[in-house]
Design a protein around this motif. Structure first.
Motif, PDB file in Angstrom:
ATOM      1  N   ALA A 105       0.822  -1.210   0.000  1.00 50.84           N
ATOM      2  CA  ALA A 105       0.000   0.000   0.000  1.00 50.84           C
ATOM      3  C   ALA A 105       0.856   1.259   0.000  1.00 50.84           C
ATOM      4  CB  ALA A 105      -0.938   0.002   1.211  1.00 50.84           C
ATOM      5  N   ARG A 106       2.061   1.156   0.514  1.00 49.53           N
ATOM      6  CA  ARG A 106       2.958   2.304   0.565  1.00 49.53           C
ATOM      7  C   ARG A 106       3.854   2.411  -0.671  1.00 49.53           C
ATOM      8  NH1 ARG A 106       4.232   2.222   7.153  1.00 49.53           N
ATOM      9  NH2 ARG A 106       2.167   3.054   7.697  1.00 49.53           N
ATOM     10  N   GLY A 107       3.625   1.517  -1.643  1.00 47.17           N
ATOM     11  CA  GLY A 107       4.262   1.686  -2.944  1.00 47.17           C
ATOM     12  C   GLY A 107       5.578   0.982  -3.143  1.00 47.17           C
ATOM     13  N   ALA A 108       5.815  -0.132  -2.458  1.00 46.22           N
ATOM     14  CA  ALA A 108       7.071  -0.863  -2.647  1.00 46.22           C
ATOM     15  C   ALA A 108       7.192  -1.360  -4.084  1.00 46.22           C
ATOM     16  CB  ALA A 108       7.159  -2.035  -1.678  1.00 46.22           C
ATOM     17  N   GLU A 109       8.334  -1.116  -4.694  1.00 44.95           N
ATOM     18  CA  GLU A 109       8.623  -1.606  -6.047  1.00 44.95           C
ATOM     19  C   GLU A 109       9.638  -2.742  -6.033  1.00 44.95           C
ATOM     20  OE1 GLU A 109       8.133   2.279  -8.843  1.00 44.95           O
ATOM     21  OE2 GLU A 109       9.810   2.313  -7.422  1.00 44.95           O
ATOM     22  N   VAL A 110      10.500  -2.752  -5.029  1.00 41.12           N
ATOM     23  CA  VAL A 110      11.434  -3.858  -4.815  1.00 41.12           C
ATOM     24  C   VAL A 110      11.263  -4.322  -3.372  1.00 41.12           C
ATOM     25  CG1 VAL A 110      13.846  -4.578  -4.684  1.00 41.12           C
ATOM     26  CG2 VAL A 110      13.107  -3.028  -6.499  1.00 41.12           C
ATOM     27  N   HIS A 111      10.992  -5.605  -3.206  1.00 38.83           N
ATOM     28  CA  HIS A 111      10.751  -6.189  -1.885  1.00 38.83           C
ATOM     29  C   HIS A 111      11.921  -7.106  -1.565  1.00 38.83           C
ATOM     30  CE1 HIS A 111       8.055  -7.897   1.330  1.00 38.83           C
ATOM     31  NE2 HIS A 111       8.887  -8.909   1.175  1.00 38.83           N
ATOM     32  N   VAL A 112      12.641  -6.835  -0.478  1.00 38.35           N
ATOM     33  CA  VAL A 112      13.760  -7.690  -0.088  1.00 38.35           C
ATOM     34  C   VAL A 112      13.312  -8.627   1.022  1.00 38.35           C
ATOM     35  CG1 VAL A 112      15.501  -6.032  -0.804  1.00 38.35           C
ATOM     36  CG2 VAL A 112      14.665  -5.966   1.535  1.00 38.35           C
ATOM     37  N   ALA A 113      13.812  -9.868   0.957  1.00 36.69           N
ATOM     38  CA  ALA A 113      13.374 -10.892   1.908  1.00 36.69           C
ATOM     39  C   ALA A 113      14.572 -11.713   2.368  1.00 36.69           C
ATOM     40  CB  ALA A 113      12.321 -11.792   1.263  1.00 36.69           C
ATOM     41  N   PRO A 114      15.457 -11.153   3.209  1.00 32.53           N
ATOM     42  CA  PRO A 114      16.587 -11.924   3.718  1.00 32.53           C
ATOM     43  C   PRO A 114      16.106 -13.081   4.575  1.00 32.53           C
ATOM     44  CG  PRO A 114      16.372  -9.837   4.897  1.00 32.53           C
ATOM     45  CD  PRO A 114      15.416  -9.784   3.755  1.00 32.53           C
ATOM     46  N   THR A 115      16.711 -14.254   4.417  1.00 32.80           N
ATOM     47  CA  THR A 115      16.210 -15.456   5.070  1.00 32.80           C
ATOM     48  C   THR A 115      17.301 -16.504   5.135  1.00 32.80           C
ATOM     49  OG1 THR A 115      14.491 -17.153   4.991  1.00 32.80           O
ATOM     50  CG2 THR A 115      15.427 -16.467   2.908  1.00 32.80           C
ATOM     51  N   TRP A 116      17.044 -17.566   5.873  1.00 31.77           N
ATOM     52  CA  TRP A 116      17.890 -18.753   5.819  1.00 31.77           C
ATOM     53  C   TRP A 116      17.309 -19.776   4.856  1.00 31.77           C
ATOM     54  CZ3 TRP A 116      15.791 -23.500   6.784  1.00 31.77           C
ATOM     55  CH2 TRP A 116      14.520 -23.507   7.387  1.00 31.77           C
TER      56      TRP A 116
END
Length: 221
Positions: A105-116
């Motif tokens: 809703a806030r307009g993210a164009e690139v979503h990062v998802a650091p994880t194991w």
């Protein structure tokens, strides 16, 4: 480390010198409070070295609660990196629909998802998030060099013996070239328009384009 703090300032200087934007996870100490609480935190630094913000993981997963405290969600923000609006969630926090909705809703164009995580269900989740938010998703596991593991650790040689030729820097060349392609101005990108992304039949990893298709290959180039 504290955010901001001396370690983060060194990273800011490095980002400015290299002219790159960074989004990465750290173990954050609440330096403004007791100095004894840890958070699993994403830090955002732009290409000019400015600290844009941070996000503390809201709900540590199962046994993580023995180490990290809960964030409060007040830092679910989208950050302007110049080439895109960037936001992210930590690891299995990406399974929280309302957190994803807030960033979309806030307009993210690139979503990062650091994880194991790197299993099939996780990759499918990354593709779903890309399709749901009509954004690019960068899912990455912690980076570790073999030199980071002391030779005295007996499992190191066992791991090398079992891994065989699966360890190869050539694996990520194709991914790097595709991500660099996205970071170019829109008129200079190849095959990354909103209406189409190119996967070329490659096996999928957790870097997905707007239609949930893979941009990168895990097979050797």
């Amino acid at each position: 480390m504290t955010v901001p703090g001396p370690e983060i300032r060194r990273v800011q200087e490095a980002a400015a010198a290299a002219d790159v934007g960074l989004a990465f996870s750290v173990n954050e100490i609440n330096g403004s409070g007791s100095g004894s609480t840890l958070y699993n935190t994403i830090v955002y630094i732009d290409r000019d070295g400015h600290l844009l913000g941070k996000h503390r993981k809201m709900i540590p997963t199962t046994g993580e609660r023995l180490v990290w405290a809960q964030g409060d969600g007040s830092d679910l923000q989208v950050h302007d990196f110049g080439f895109a609006q960037v936001a992210g969630l930590v690891c299995w926090e990406n399974y929280m629909p309302l957190a994803r909705y807030t960033l979309n809703a806030r307009g993210a164009e690139v979503h990062v998802a650091p994880t194991w995580d790197r299993g099939g269900p996780w990759v499918t989740s990354m593709q779903h998030i890309a399709k749901e938010g009509r954004c690019y998703v960068v899912g990455c596991a912690p980076r570790m060099e073999l030199s980071d593991i002391p030779d005295s650790m007996p499992y190191k040689q066992d791991y090398l013996a079992s891994a065989g030729d699966r360890i190869s820097s050539r694996r990520i060349r194709h991914c790097r070239s595709r991500w660099k392609d996205y970071c170019r101005p829109p008129t200079q990108r190849r095959g990354l328009s909103n209406s189409r992304s190119t996967s070329g039949g490659h096996s999928r990893i957790a870097i997905s384009a707007r239609h949930g298709r893979s941009l990168c290959s895990t097979r050797r180039i």
